[in-house]
Design a protein around this motif. Structure first.
Motif, PDB file in Angstrom:
ATOM      1  N   HIS A   1       0.842  -1.197   0.000  1.00  0.00           N
ATOM      2  CA  HIS A   1       0.000   0.000   0.000  1.00  0.00           C
ATOM      3  C   HIS A   1       0.871   1.238   0.000  1.00  0.00           C
ATOM      4  CE1 HIS A   1      -2.661   2.952   2.313  1.00  0.00           C
ATOM      5  NE2 HIS A   1      -2.943   3.040   1.036  1.00  0.00           N
ATOM      6  N   SER A   2       1.543   1.523   1.145  1.00  0.00           N
ATOM      7  CA  SER A   2       2.307   2.772   1.220  1.00  0.00           C
ATOM      8  C   SER A   2       3.826   2.559   1.191  1.00  0.00           C
ATOM      9  CB  SER A   2       1.926   3.538   2.494  1.00  0.00           C
ATOM     10  OG  SER A   2       2.119   2.701   3.607  1.00  0.00           O
ATOM     11  N   ASN A   3       4.283   1.342   1.518  1.00  0.00           N
ATOM     12  CA  ASN A   3       5.724   1.148   1.706  1.00  0.00           C
ATOM     13  C   ASN A   3       6.415   0.707   0.414  1.00  0.00           C
ATOM     14  OD1 ASN A   3       8.242   0.859   2.825  1.00  0.00           O
ATOM     15  ND2 ASN A   3       7.488  -0.164   4.675  1.00  0.00           N
TER      16      ASN A   3
ATOM     17  N   ASP B   1       6.764 -10.748  16.417  1.00  0.00           N
ATOM     18  CA  ASP B   1       7.618  -9.561  16.537  1.00  0.00           C
ATOM     19  C   ASP B   1       7.687  -8.822  15.192  1.00  0.00           C
ATOM     20  OD1 ASP B   1       9.243  -7.715  17.591  1.00  0.00           O
ATOM     21  OD2 ASP B   1      10.988  -9.023  17.840  1.00  0.00           O
ATOM     22  N   THR B   2       6.700  -7.977  14.941  1.00  0.00           N
ATOM     23  CA  THR B   2       6.638  -7.217  13.683  1.00  0.00           C
ATOM     24  C   THR B   2       6.307  -5.752  13.980  1.00  0.00           C
ATOM     25  OG1 THR B   2       4.245  -7.385  13.285  1.00  0.00           O
ATOM     26  CG2 THR B   2       5.586  -9.258  12.571  1.00  0.00           C
ATOM     27  N   GLN B   3       6.274  -4.968  12.917  1.00  0.00           N
ATOM     28  CA  GLN B   3       5.903  -3.543  13.017  1.00  0.00           C
ATOM     29  C   GLN B   3       4.577  -3.348  13.752  1.00  0.00           C
ATOM     30  OE1 GLN B   3       7.359  -0.643  12.333  1.00  0.00           O
ATOM     31  NE2 GLN B   3       9.077  -2.052  12.109  1.00  0.00           N
TER      32      GLN B   3
ATOM     33  N   LEU C   1     -13.078  -5.236  17.799  1.00  0.00           N
ATOM     34  CA  LEU C   1     -13.401  -5.171  16.362  1.00  0.00           C
ATOM     35  C   LEU C   1     -12.417  -6.012  15.553  1.00  0.00           C
ATOM     36  CD1 LEU C   1     -14.242  -1.389  15.799  1.00  0.00           C
ATOM     37  CD2 LEU C   1     -15.822  -3.299  16.136  1.00  0.00           C
ATOM     38  N   TYR C   2     -11.137  -5.898  15.883  1.00  0.00           N
ATOM     39  CA  TYR C   2     -10.111  -6.687  15.187  1.00  0.00           C
ATOM     40  C   TYR C   2     -10.381  -8.176  15.376  1.00  0.00           C
ATOM     41  CZ  TYR C   2      -5.381  -8.504  14.193  1.00  0.00           C
ATOM     42  OH  TYR C   2      -4.298  -9.209  13.703  1.00  0.00           O
ATOM     43  N   SER C   3     -10.692  -8.583  16.618  1.00  0.00           N
ATOM     44  CA  SER C   3     -10.994  -9.998  16.876  1.00  0.00           C
ATOM     45  C   SER C   3     -12.195 -10.441  16.045  1.00  0.00           C
ATOM     46  CB  SER C   3     -11.324 -10.225  18.362  1.00  0.00           C
ATOM     47  OG  SER C   3     -10.262  -9.820  19.180  1.00  0.00           O
TER      48      SER C   3
HETATM   49  N1  LIG Z   1       2.162  -9.248  14.242  1.00  0.00           N
HETATM   50  C1  LIG Z   1       1.312  -9.957  14.972  1.00  0.00           C
HETATM   51  O1  LIG Z   1       1.474 -10.135  16.193  1.00  0.00           O
HETATM   52  C2  LIG Z   1       0.105 -10.569  14.319  1.00  0.00           C
HETATM   53  C3  LIG Z   1      -0.652 -11.453  15.078  1.00  0.00           C
HETATM   54  C4  LIG Z   1      -1.768 -12.041  14.514  1.00  0.00           C
HETATM   55  C5  LIG Z   1      -2.114 -11.741  13.212  1.00  0.00           C
HETATM   56  N2  LIG Z   1      -1.364 -10.860  12.503  1.00  0.00           N
HETATM   57  C6  LIG Z   1      -1.812 -10.577  11.134  1.00  0.00           C
HETATM   58  O2  LIG Z   1      -0.761 -10.820  10.233  1.00  0.00           O
HETATM   59  C7  LIG Z   1      -0.921  -9.973   9.076  1.00  0.00           C
HETATM   60  C8  LIG Z   1       0.399  -9.255   8.815  1.00  0.00           C
HETATM   61  O3  LIG Z   1       0.738  -8.443   9.932  1.00  0.00           O
HETATM   62  P1  LIG Z   1       2.230  -7.946  10.218  1.00  0.00           P
HETATM   63  O4  LIG Z   1       2.486  -8.214  11.642  1.00  0.00           O
HETATM   64  O5  LIG Z   1       3.171  -8.444   9.174  1.00  0.00           O
HETATM   65  O6  LIG Z   1       2.024  -6.382  10.085  1.00  0.00           O
HETATM   66  P2  LIG Z   1       2.880  -5.229   9.357  1.00  0.00           P
HETATM   67  O7  LIG Z   1       4.320  -5.558   9.296  1.00  0.00           O
HETATM   68  O8  LIG Z   1       2.434  -3.977  10.019  1.00  0.00           O
HETATM   69  O9  LIG Z   1       2.287  -5.269   7.844  1.00  0.00           O
HETATM   70  C9  LIG Z   1       1.004  -4.800   7.562  1.00  0.00           C
HETATM   71  C10 LIG Z   1       0.765  -4.913   6.063  1.00  0.00           C
HETATM   72  O10 LIG Z   1      -0.588  -4.499   5.786  1.00  0.00           O
HETATM   73  C11 LIG Z   1      -0.549  -3.541   4.720  1.00  0.00           C
HETATM   74  N3  LIG Z   1      -1.626  -2.566   4.838  1.00  0.00           N
HETATM   75  C12 LIG Z   1      -1.924  -1.787   5.913  1.00  0.00           C
HETATM   76  N4  LIG Z   1      -2.923  -0.937   5.603  1.00  0.00           N
HETATM   77  C13 LIG Z   1      -3.261  -1.191   4.303  1.00  0.00           C
HETATM   78  C14 LIG Z   1      -4.217  -0.658   3.386  1.00  0.00           C
HETATM   79  N5  LIG Z   1      -5.047   0.352   3.711  1.00  0.00           N
HETATM   80  N6  LIG Z   1      -4.285  -1.180   2.142  1.00  0.00           N
HETATM   81  C15 LIG Z   1      -3.466  -2.199   1.771  1.00  0.00           C
HETATM   82  N7  LIG Z   1      -2.526  -2.736   2.588  1.00  0.00           N
HETATM   83  C16 LIG Z   1      -2.432  -2.247   3.829  1.00  0.00           C
HETATM   84  C17 LIG Z   1       0.795  -2.840   4.880  1.00  0.00           C
HETATM   85  O11 LIG Z   1       1.146  -2.228   3.640  1.00  0.00           O
HETATM   86  P3  LIG Z   1       2.135  -0.926   3.544  1.00  0.00           P
HETATM   87  O12 LIG Z   1       3.148  -1.095   4.661  1.00  0.00           O
HETATM   88  O13 LIG Z   1       2.707  -0.994   2.189  1.00  0.00           O
HETATM   89  O14 LIG Z   1       1.265   0.272   3.747  1.00  0.00           O
HETATM   90  C18 LIG Z   1       1.700  -4.016   5.232  1.00  0.00           C
HETATM   91  O15 LIG Z   1       2.077  -4.696   4.062  1.00  0.00           O
HETATM   92  C19 LIG Z   1      -2.086  -9.033   9.399  1.00  0.00           C
HETATM   93  O16 LIG Z   1      -3.277  -9.542   8.842  1.00  0.00           O
HETATM   94  C20 LIG Z   1      -2.184  -9.121  10.911  1.00  0.00           C
HETATM   95  O17 LIG Z   1      -3.484  -8.840  11.352  1.00  0.00           O
HETATM   96  C21 LIG Z   1      -0.262 -10.270  13.028  1.00  0.00           C
END
Ligand SMILES: NC(=O)c1ccc[n+]([C@@H]2O[C@H](COP(=O)([O-])OP(=O)(O)OC[C@H]3O[C@@H](n4cnc5c(N)ncnc54)[C@H](OP(=O)(O)O)[C@@H]3O)[C@@H](O)[C@H]2O)c1
Length: 241
Positions: free
Chosen positions: A33-35, A183-185, A148-150
């Motif tokens: 999306h933005s990155n 451990d992510t953003q 809401l997320y859940s």
């Molecule tokens: N990290 C955790 O603890 C965790 C736990 C359970 C589930 N998850 C799920 O795992 C998945 C990945 O999460 P992550 O931890 O890798 O997070 P992340 O590093 O923050 O990545 C989020 C991703 O979502 C994209 N995104 C955000 N807003 C958007 C929009 N409006 N349109 C299109 N793309 C959008 C971002 O794109 P840009 O950066 O390019 O904007 C990025 O690629 C998500 O579904 C999250 O809910 C994560």
């Protein structure tokens, strides 16, 4: 050549999935999306490591329905989709606005379903299609302050169960991977005290790494996974199970 779309490939889990799939011989559509910079670097890494495969960047705001048909038209042939984009909203349900509800629903549920509708015929052509949602342990267990997320993560799991039955005869499998705390953003906002309190709740005593989630997504795309469908696989270090 087998090709997959990875949404959120600019995110930490999505990028790890992209690397794992590229290593297994997949050509990839890398959604962001933005990155843009992160996708530019990922593209050049994958193109030089796997010169015989193809890698295309795809930009789409997953809160904007208008982009779905352009996305579908730019994809020629496709065997799999991994939905790995997402965001959360923290706070009491009482403080959440109607707009926040719509945004989370659209990003996690409606847009993936619209994308699947637009691409189902292409995926079915291989007779061995794959769809994977990166959902969340919260979709199974629920979390206060992230109600809401859940809810939308639970809806992804319900969709997986229902849709997997509808497309089984087309050879498409549909599954969810439900990560715990990774451990992510997405968790970069946690301070040390919050992290410590969280780790005390996790039986394995640590957060997961992106490659501990991408491993399962990559397995689900393998040909030998063809008998696995309609499932949600929890990968949470034992947390909330
Ligand atoms: N990290 C955790 O603890 C965790 C736990 C359970 C589930 N998850 C799920 O795992 C998945 C990945 O999460 P992550 O931890 O890798 O997070 P992340 O590093 O923050 O990545 C989020 C991703 O979502 C994209 N995104 C955000 N807003 C958007 C929009 N409006 N349109 C299109 N793309 C959008 C971002 O794109 P840009 O950066 O390019 O904007 C990025 O690629 C998500 O579904 C999250 O809910 C994560």
């Amino acid at each position: 050549m087998k090709a997959a779309l990875v949404t959120g490939a600019s995110g930490d889990i999505g990028a790890s999935i992209a690397r794992g799939l590229a290593r297994s011989g997949w050509s990839l559509y890398l959604h962001y999306h933005s990155n843009q910079e992160k996708i530019r670097l990922l593209l050049s890494e994958l193109q030089s490591a796997y010169p015989e495969q193809e890698f295309y960047p795809l930009r789409l705001d997953l809160s904007d329905e208008a982009g779905v048909s352009a996305l579908a038209e730019s994809i020629f042939s496709l065997q799999a989709i991994v939905f790995a984009h997402g965001k959360t909203e923290y706070g009491l349900l009482q403080d959440m606005t109607s707009r926040q509800m719509d945004d989370l629903w659209k990003m996690h549920v409606k847009m993936p379903i619209l994308i699947i509708q637009a691409l189902q015929d292409k995926i079915a052509r291989s007779r061995n299609g794959r769809i994977v949602f990166i959902s969340s342990i919260y979709g199974e267990a629920g979390s206060g302050l992230e109600v809401l997320y859940s809810t939308v993560k639970g809806a992804q799991i319900a969709f997986v169960k229902a849709y997997s039955k509808e497309v089984a005869s087309l050879g498409i499998t549909v599954n969810a991977v439900c990560p715990g705390a990774i451990d992510t953003q997405m968790n970069a906002h946690l301070d040390n005290d919050e992290k410590e309190a969280l780790l005390e709740e996790i039986p394995l005593g640590r957060m997961g790494e992106p490659d501990e989630i991408s491993f399962w997504a990559v397995q689900l795309l393998k040909e030998n996974s063809r008998y696995m469908t309609g499932q949600s696989i929890c990968v949470s270090g034992g947390w909330l199970r």
